[in-house]
Design a protein around this motif. Structure first.
Motif, PDB file in Angstrom:
ATOM      1  N   ASP A  74       0.806  -1.223   0.000  1.00 44.09           N
ATOM      2  CA  ASP A  74       0.000   0.000   0.000  1.00 44.09           C
ATOM      3  C   ASP A  74       0.842   1.277   0.000  1.00 44.09           C
ATOM      4  O   ASP A  74       0.316   2.378  -0.089  1.00 44.09           O
ATOM      5  CB  ASP A  74      -0.932   0.010   1.214  1.00 44.09           C
ATOM      6  CG  ASP A  74      -0.173  -0.039   2.537  1.00 44.09           C
ATOM      7  OD1 ASP A  74       0.932  -0.612   2.574  1.00 44.09           O
ATOM      8  OD2 ASP A  74      -0.684   0.509   3.525  1.00 44.09           O
ATOM      9  N   VAL A  75       2.152   1.147   0.086  1.00 43.84           N
ATOM     10  CA  VAL A  75       3.041   2.313   0.130  1.00 43.84           C
ATOM     11  C   VAL A  75       3.375   2.743  -1.295  1.00 43.84           C
ATOM     12  O   VAL A  75       3.758   1.909  -2.121  1.00 43.84           O
ATOM     13  CB  VAL A  75       4.338   1.978   0.904  1.00 43.84           C
ATOM     14  CG1 VAL A  75       5.307   3.145   0.868  1.00 43.84           C
ATOM     15  CG2 VAL A  75       4.008   1.587   2.339  1.00 43.84           C
ATOM     16  N   PRO A  76       3.245   4.035  -1.595  1.00 40.73           N
ATOM     17  CA  PRO A  76       3.595   4.498  -2.937  1.00 40.73           C
ATOM     18  C   PRO A  76       5.062   4.212  -3.257  1.00 40.73           C
ATOM     19  O   PRO A  76       5.934   4.336  -2.397  1.00 40.73           O
ATOM     20  CB  PRO A  76       3.359   6.016  -2.871  1.00 40.73           C
ATOM     21  CG  PRO A  76       2.402   6.200  -1.736  1.00 40.73           C
ATOM     22  CD  PRO A  76       2.715   5.107  -0.753  1.00 40.73           C
ATOM     23  N   LEU A  77       5.302   3.821  -4.498  1.00 34.48           N
ATOM     24  CA  LEU A  77       6.638   3.482  -4.968  1.00 34.48           C
ATOM     25  C   LEU A  77       6.949   4.323  -6.194  1.00 34.48           C
ATOM     26  O   LEU A  77       6.181   4.310  -7.156  1.00 34.48           O
ATOM     27  CB  LEU A  77       6.705   1.995  -5.324  1.00 34.48           C
ATOM     28  CG  LEU A  77       8.003   1.498  -5.948  1.00 34.48           C
ATOM     29  CD1 LEU A  77       9.102   1.421  -4.902  1.00 34.48           C
ATOM     30  CD2 LEU A  77       7.797   0.138  -6.591  1.00 34.48           C
ATOM     31  N   LEU A  78       8.044   5.066  -6.145  1.00 33.81           N
ATOM     32  CA  LEU A  78       8.494   5.838  -7.299  1.00 33.81           C
ATOM     33  C   LEU A  78       9.775   5.216  -7.795  1.00 33.81           C
ATOM     34  O   LEU A  78      10.720   5.032  -7.028  1.00 33.81           O
ATOM     35  CB  LEU A  78       8.725   7.301  -6.918  1.00 33.81           C
ATOM     36  CG  LEU A  78       7.445   8.110  -6.790  1.00 33.81           C
ATOM     37  CD1 LEU A  78       6.811   7.918  -5.437  1.00 33.81           C
ATOM     38  CD2 LEU A  78       7.721   9.566  -7.050  1.00 33.81           C
TER      39      LEU A  78
END
Length: 133
Positions: A107-111
């Motif tokens: 659920d953690v945004p990944l760039l």
């Protein structure tokens, strides 16, 4: 005259303390400069897991964080777990696939690197405003 909502858009991170953990010196420097220009205070940047843990335990307030998944061949997950437990929003940056995060952090945004610093700043500002983003 009241402050214009536009001023908030120009400094979306104003007054926020952003924790930056990144072991690529130039990228860490660019992230720091970009966030400072947007009004943020930077915790770090640090490029070692031990230094990240020291900042995490120094008692200071952290409003959000940018975490490189792999710091000098060590995974950043102990820091990520503690931030999650404290309800501090964060994003991961990496050159790897999302699969390396495992189910715990899906659920953690990944760039993905190379990082679009403007998009990173917008994502962090959105997470601070509403951590469910």
């Amino acid at each position: 005259m009241a402050a214009s909502p536009l001023s908030h858009q120009h400094a979306p991170l104003s007054g926020r303390r952003i924790f930056v953990v990144e072991d690529e010196y130039y990228l860490a420097d660019d992230i720091g400069k970009t966030f400072r220009a947007l009004g943020a205070e930077i915790a770090g940047p640090v490029g070692h897991l031990e230094d990240a843990l020291k900042i995490l335990h120094d008692g200071s307030v952290l409003d959000a964080a940018v975490l490189d998944v792999n710091i000098r061949s060590q995974l950043i997950f102990p820091v990520a777990r503690e931030l999650k437990a404290r309800n501090v929003p964060f994003v991961f940056t990496t050159g790897y696939d999302r699969i390396t995060l495992g189910p715990e952090f899906q659920d953690v945004p990944l760039l993905e690197k190379p990082i679009d610093l403007s998009a990173l700043a917008q994502k962090l500002a959105a997470l601070i405003a509403d951590p469910r983003n």
